[in-house]
Design an enzyme around this catalytic site. Structure first.
Site, mmCIF file in Angstrom:
data_model
loop_
_atom_site.group_PDB
_atom_site.id
_atom_site.type_symbol
_atom_site.label_atom_id
_atom_site.label_comp_id
_atom_site.label_asym_id
_atom_site.label_seq_id
_atom_site.Cartn_x
_atom_site.Cartn_y
_atom_site.Cartn_z
ATOM 1 N N GLY A 12 39.744 31.729 33.669
ATOM 2 C CA GLY A 12 40.528 32.999 34.094
ATOM 3 C C GLY A 12 41.980 32.456 34.237
ATOM 4 O O GLY A 12 42.570 33.018 34.984
ATOM 5 N N ARG A 15 46.265 34.626 33.349
ATOM 6 C CA ARG A 15 47.000 35.532 33.943
ATOM 7 C C ARG A 15 46.767 35.459 35.270
ATOM 8 O O ARG A 15 45.872 34.649 35.939
ATOM 9 C CB ARG A 15 47.343 37.023 33.562
ATOM 10 N N ASN A 91 37.502 30.687 38.497
ATOM 11 C CA ASN A 91 38.288 31.849 38.997
ATOM 12 C C ASN A 91 38.262 33.258 38.178
ATOM 13 O O ASN A 91 38.402 34.222 38.517
ATOM 14 C CB ASN A 91 39.767 31.429 38.856
ATOM 15 N N TYR A 156 30.120 44.288 42.145
ATOM 16 C CA TYR A 156 31.047 43.347 42.508
ATOM 17 C C TYR A 156 31.126 42.621 43.486
ATOM 18 O O TYR A 156 30.962 41.200 43.605
ATOM 19 C CB TYR A 156 32.561 44.077 42.034
HETATM 20 P P1 NAP Z 1 43.521 39.319 36.496
HETATM 21 O O1 NAP Z 1 44.853 39.024 36.649
HETATM 22 O O2 NAP Z 1 42.771 40.425 36.098
HETATM 23 O O3 NAP Z 1 42.735 37.932 36.009
HETATM 24 C C1 NAP Z 1 41.502 37.645 35.631
HETATM 25 C C2 NAP Z 1 41.338 36.551 34.891
HETATM 26 O O4 NAP Z 1 39.965 36.318 34.463
HETATM 27 C C3 NAP Z 1 42.130 36.628 33.525
HETATM 28 O O5 NAP Z 1 42.772 35.382 33.035
HETATM 29 C C4 NAP Z 1 41.127 37.197 32.459
HETATM 30 O O6 NAP Z 1 41.520 36.549 31.290
HETATM 31 C C5 NAP Z 1 39.906 36.318 33.167
HETATM 32 N N1 NAP Z 1 38.594 36.750 32.612
HETATM 33 C C6 NAP Z 1 38.007 37.969 32.934
HETATM 34 N N2 NAP Z 1 36.872 38.151 32.209
HETATM 35 C C7 NAP Z 1 36.829 36.813 31.666
HETATM 36 C C8 NAP Z 1 35.464 36.496 30.608
HETATM 37 N N3 NAP Z 1 34.486 37.299 30.511
HETATM 38 N N4 NAP Z 1 35.677 35.271 30.076
HETATM 39 C C9 NAP Z 1 36.643 34.691 30.448
HETATM 40 N N5 NAP Z 1 37.660 34.902 31.124
HETATM 41 C C10 NAP Z 1 37.907 36.067 31.790
HETATM 42 O O7 NAP Z 1 42.891 39.047 38.092
HETATM 43 P P2 NAP Z 1 43.216 38.224 39.341
HETATM 44 O O8 NAP Z 1 43.537 39.002 40.582
HETATM 45 O O9 NAP Z 1 44.132 36.975 38.915
HETATM 46 O O10 NAP Z 1 41.806 37.531 39.591
HETATM 47 C C11 NAP Z 1 41.416 36.228 39.641
HETATM 48 C C12 NAP Z 1 39.828 36.006 40.581
HETATM 49 O O11 NAP Z 1 40.255 36.512 41.850
HETATM 50 C C13 NAP Z 1 38.939 36.907 40.089
HETATM 51 O O12 NAP Z 1 37.874 36.260 40.222
HETATM 52 C C14 NAP Z 1 38.924 37.955 41.439
HETATM 53 O O13 NAP Z 1 37.745 38.809 41.441
HETATM 54 C C15 NAP Z 1 39.524 37.445 42.347
HETATM 55 N N6 NAP Z 1 40.058 38.152 43.456
HETATM 56 C C16 NAP Z 1 41.096 38.768 43.194
HETATM 57 C C17 NAP Z 1 41.735 39.515 43.907
HETATM 58 C C18 NAP Z 1 43.076 40.484 43.986
HETATM 59 O O14 NAP Z 1 43.315 41.178 44.967
HETATM 60 N N7 NAP Z 1 43.693 40.220 42.983
HETATM 61 C C19 NAP Z 1 41.100 39.624 45.635
HETATM 62 C C20 NAP Z 1 40.192 38.955 45.649
HETATM 63 C C21 NAP Z 1 39.393 38.123 44.595
HETATM 64 P P3 NAP Z 1 41.133 37.307 29.869
HETATM 65 O O15 NAP Z 1 41.147 38.525 30.026
HETATM 66 O O16 NAP Z 1 42.276 36.538 29.061
HETATM 67 O O17 NAP Z 1 39.839 36.731 29.493
#
Ligand code: NAP
Length: 248
Positions: A12, A15, A91, A156
């Site tokens: 991930g 971004r 991630n 989720y």
């Molecule tokens: P984000 O900006 O949507 O980034 C998600 C990343 O995961 C992207 O790089 C996306 O890349 C990748 N991804 C998604 N599905 C994928 C797949 N099937 N195969 C490979 N890569 C995949 O979200 P984020 O906020 O940075 O989230 C990162 C992590 O933190 C996640 O696990 C999320 O659940 C967790 N989290 C986030 C928050 C928050 O408030 N933002 C809070 C708690 C936990 P591509 O689309 O290029 O594949």
């Protein structure tokens, strides 16, 4: 630099939080393997990693982490290209929202595959090389909803809670070989994932965060790199909450 000569594998990484983690590893001296599905965005992270430290070797892999064979192949190609894997960060994730009674089996499968099974595949793929080299650190990116649950996010939240059991189990299996496994549970972090949050939900969150602001991807990456550092050498099987004090 604390990670000179080390290799970090981050899923991930195209971004958000994953990009910040990759750049932080690069800044601190590691070479980085980057995984996501969007090749152009991965290239931007690769470039940011080289800006952070010009000598960084970057291996970008376009892959879907819900595919076990693709994850194993990504780890193997990293070892071929960069020589080893010292740190693995699961991630990649996707918020799959929907009320329990409306959620289709396919949506549940996607929530579990992208958020939970993917981390299992990564742990399984790095376990042998890390055990052989008698060192390694794995970090699983969970969420506070894995601890609290959340209406409208049963699939989720179940996946994110599953990561905590996975981290503890693998920590127990691999600890004797000096491989540590921990989880982080971010709260509200400003990324593409939270862009669509309603103003009402955002205001509710912010009012309950003692530090008075949403988190940034860099607020999370610093904790992840800490968990991989020698300063955390006696820390395993733990979940670190990164939420500005929202849960306490
Ligand atoms: P984000 O900006 O949507 O980034 C998600 C990343 O995961 C992207 O790089 C996306 O890349 C990748 N991804 C998604 N599905 C994928 C797949 N099937 N195969 C490979 N890569 C995949 O979200 P984020 O906020 O940075 O989230 C990162 C992590 O933190 C996640 O696990 C999320 O659940 C967790 N989290 C986030 C928050 C928050 O408030 N933002 C809070 C708690 C936990 P591509 O689309 O290029 O594949």
């Amino acid at each position: 630099m604390s990670f000179a000569g080390k290799v970090a594998f981050v899923t991930g990484a195209s971004r958000g939080i994953g990009r910040a983690i990759a750049v932080d590893f690069a800044r601190q001296g590691a070479d980085v393997a980057l995984v996501a599905r969007d090749a152009a965005m991965l290239e931007e992270t690769a470039e940011a990693s080289r800006v952070a430290r010009a000598a960084t070797h970057v291996h970008s892999i376009v892959a879907d982490v819900s595919d076990a064979a693709a994850v194993e192949s990504a780890v193997n190609s990293t070892i071929e290209r960069l020589g080893r894997v010292d740190f693995a960060v699961a991630n990649a994730g996707q918020a799959v929202d929907g009320l329990l009674v409306r959620m289709k089996p396919d949506d549940l499968e996607r929530a579990l595959a992208v958020n939970l099974k993917s981390a299992f595949y990564l742990c399984a793929s790095v376990a042998k090389p890390m055990m052989r080299q008698r060192s390694g650190s794995i970090v699983l990116v969970s969420s506070i909803v894995g601890l609290t649950g959340n209406a409208g996010q049963a699939g989720y939240a179940a996946a994110k809670a599953g990561l905590l059991g996975l981290a503890k189990s693998v920590a127990k299996e691999l600890g004797s070989r000096n491989v540590r496994v921990n989880a982080v549970a971010p709260g509200l972090i400003e990324t593409a994932m939270t862009e669509s949050l309603s103003e009402e939900a955002r205001a509710h969150f912010l009012a309950s965060i003692p530090l008075g602001r949403a988190g940034t991807p860099e607020d999370v990456s610093g904790v992840v790199t800490f968990l991989c550092s020698d300063a955390a050498r006696y820390v395993t099987g733990q979940t670190l909450v990164i939420d500005g004090g929202f849960l306490m």
